[in-house]
Design a protein around this motif. Sequence first.
Motif, mmCIF file in Angstrom:
data_model
loop_
_atom_site.group_PDB
_atom_site.id
_atom_site.type_symbol
_atom_site.label_atom_id
_atom_site.label_comp_id
_atom_site.label_asym_id
_atom_site.label_seq_id
_atom_site.Cartn_x
_atom_site.Cartn_y
_atom_site.Cartn_z
ATOM 1 N N GLU A 88 94.265 4.253 48.028
ATOM 2 C CA GLU A 88 93.667 3.010 48.489
ATOM 3 C C GLU A 88 93.550 2.064 47.289
ATOM 4 O O GLU A 88 93.151 2.471 46.202
ATOM 5 C CB GLU A 88 92.300 3.244 49.122
ATOM 6 N N PHE A 90 92.137 -1.643 45.756
ATOM 7 C CA PHE A 90 91.095 -2.648 45.908
ATOM 8 C C PHE A 90 91.334 -3.810 44.959
ATOM 9 O O PHE A 90 91.545 -3.615 43.759
ATOM 10 C CB PHE A 90 89.720 -2.057 45.610
ATOM 11 N N PHE A 107 84.350 -6.988 45.708
ATOM 12 C CA PHE A 107 85.548 -6.255 46.112
ATOM 13 C C PHE A 107 86.060 -6.719 47.469
ATOM 14 O O PHE A 107 85.293 -7.136 48.344
ATOM 15 C CB PHE A 107 85.246 -4.761 46.220
ATOM 16 N N GLY A 108 87.367 -6.598 47.650
ATOM 17 C CA GLY A 108 87.957 -6.714 48.966
ATOM 18 C C GLY A 108 87.743 -5.431 49.751
ATOM 19 O O GLY A 108 87.172 -4.456 49.256
ATOM 20 N N GLN A 109 88.239 -5.434 50.990
ATOM 21 C CA GLN A 109 87.969 -4.323 51.898
ATOM 22 C C GLN A 109 88.852 -3.107 51.630
ATOM 23 O O GLN A 109 88.632 -2.035 52.174
ATOM 24 C CB GLN A 109 88.154 -4.783 53.346
ATOM 25 N N GLY A 110 89.867 -3.293 50.827
ATOM 26 C CA GLY A 110 90.770 -2.192 50.505
ATOM 27 C C GLY A 110 92.025 -2.185 51.352
ATOM 28 O O GLY A 110 92.022 -2.607 52.519
ATOM 29 N N GLN B 37 80.307 2.733 49.172
ATOM 30 C CA GLN B 37 81.621 2.522 49.751
ATOM 31 C C GLN B 37 81.606 2.987 51.190
ATOM 32 O O GLN B 37 81.296 4.152 51.479
ATOM 33 C CB GLN B 37 82.703 3.281 48.981
ATOM 34 N N GLY B 40 86.185 -0.057 55.698
ATOM 35 C CA GLY B 40 86.258 -1.435 56.165
ATOM 36 C C GLY B 40 85.412 -2.417 55.393
ATOM 37 O O GLY B 40 85.473 -3.626 55.645
ATOM 38 N N HIS B 41 84.615 -1.911 54.461
ATOM 39 C CA HIS B 41 83.738 -2.796 53.678
ATOM 40 C C HIS B 41 84.069 -2.792 52.192
ATOM 41 O O HIS B 41 83.451 -3.538 51.433
ATOM 42 C CB HIS B 41 82.274 -2.386 53.860
ATOM 43 N N GLY B 42 84.985 -1.976 51.765
ATOM 44 C CA GLY B 42 85.235 -1.875 50.335
ATOM 45 C C GLY B 42 84.014 -1.326 49.631
ATOM 46 O O GLY B 42 83.285 -0.491 50.164
ATOM 47 N N LEU B 43 83.762 -1.819 48.424
ATOM 48 C CA LEU B 43 82.569 -1.429 47.686
ATOM 49 C C LEU B 43 81.592 -2.597 47.677
ATOM 50 O O LEU B 43 81.977 -3.739 47.420
ATOM 51 C CB LEU B 43 82.923 -1.057 46.238
#
Lengths: 117, 116
Positions: A88, A90, A107-110, B37, B40-43
């Motif tokens: 994953e 980020f 951070f973005g959602q990944g 974490q 769907g939300h990242g960190l």
Amino acid sequence: AQSVTQLDSQVPVFEEAPVELRCNYSSSVSVYLFWYVQYPNQGLQLLLKYLSGSTLVKGINGFEAEFNKSQTSFHLRKPSVHISDTAEYFCAVSRPLCGTSYGKLTFGQGTILTVHP
Amino acid sequence: DAGITQSPRHKVTETGTPVTLRCHQTENHRYMYWYRQDPGHGLRLIHYSYGVKDTDKGEVSDGYSVSRSKTEDFLLTLESATSSQTSVYFCAISESKISGGHCEQYFGPGTRLTVT
């Protein structure tokens, strides 16, 4: 305040194919930009960063990213992926105020990159 | 690899019980952060510290408190755990040099917390 949008939640690709993971950011001030990678059941590892200067940034494991200020983007690319790149990814942004409490990462959602044989 | 450890690595606890997670660093970095974490939300930043006894809230601080009595340790406490706090928690450190302006953060291995 700044925000980050990673445009793809999942990207499947075949081994040795090129890949691009897209990241757009929003900020009213200049920013620092980062890409991190997270392998299964591990913490985050820094891939590359843009602080200033050349807009093309090279990182570890053959990845590179290009900062585009006019399009507020910081897309991550690799010309030929390996099975081991499955992870994953980020995208993150911070204000360029190192040494103060404002240097926090958003951070973005990944994006989950899956490399198929 | 940056010298960051987190303990415990896994924990299962019941709703309403207090929980403390520990982050320990051997790098003598000034800044320390706690993130959670979730898919769907990242960190998302919970709390951070910019020095001993200096802490501040992040974007998801409700239900959490922190303490930093030594440079090397940053504790995250859930006073009364709820199921919504089931997550993976990451600690990060940063030196944030003014000259050179690195700003990057280095992450620990994470703690997986399950609240039943």
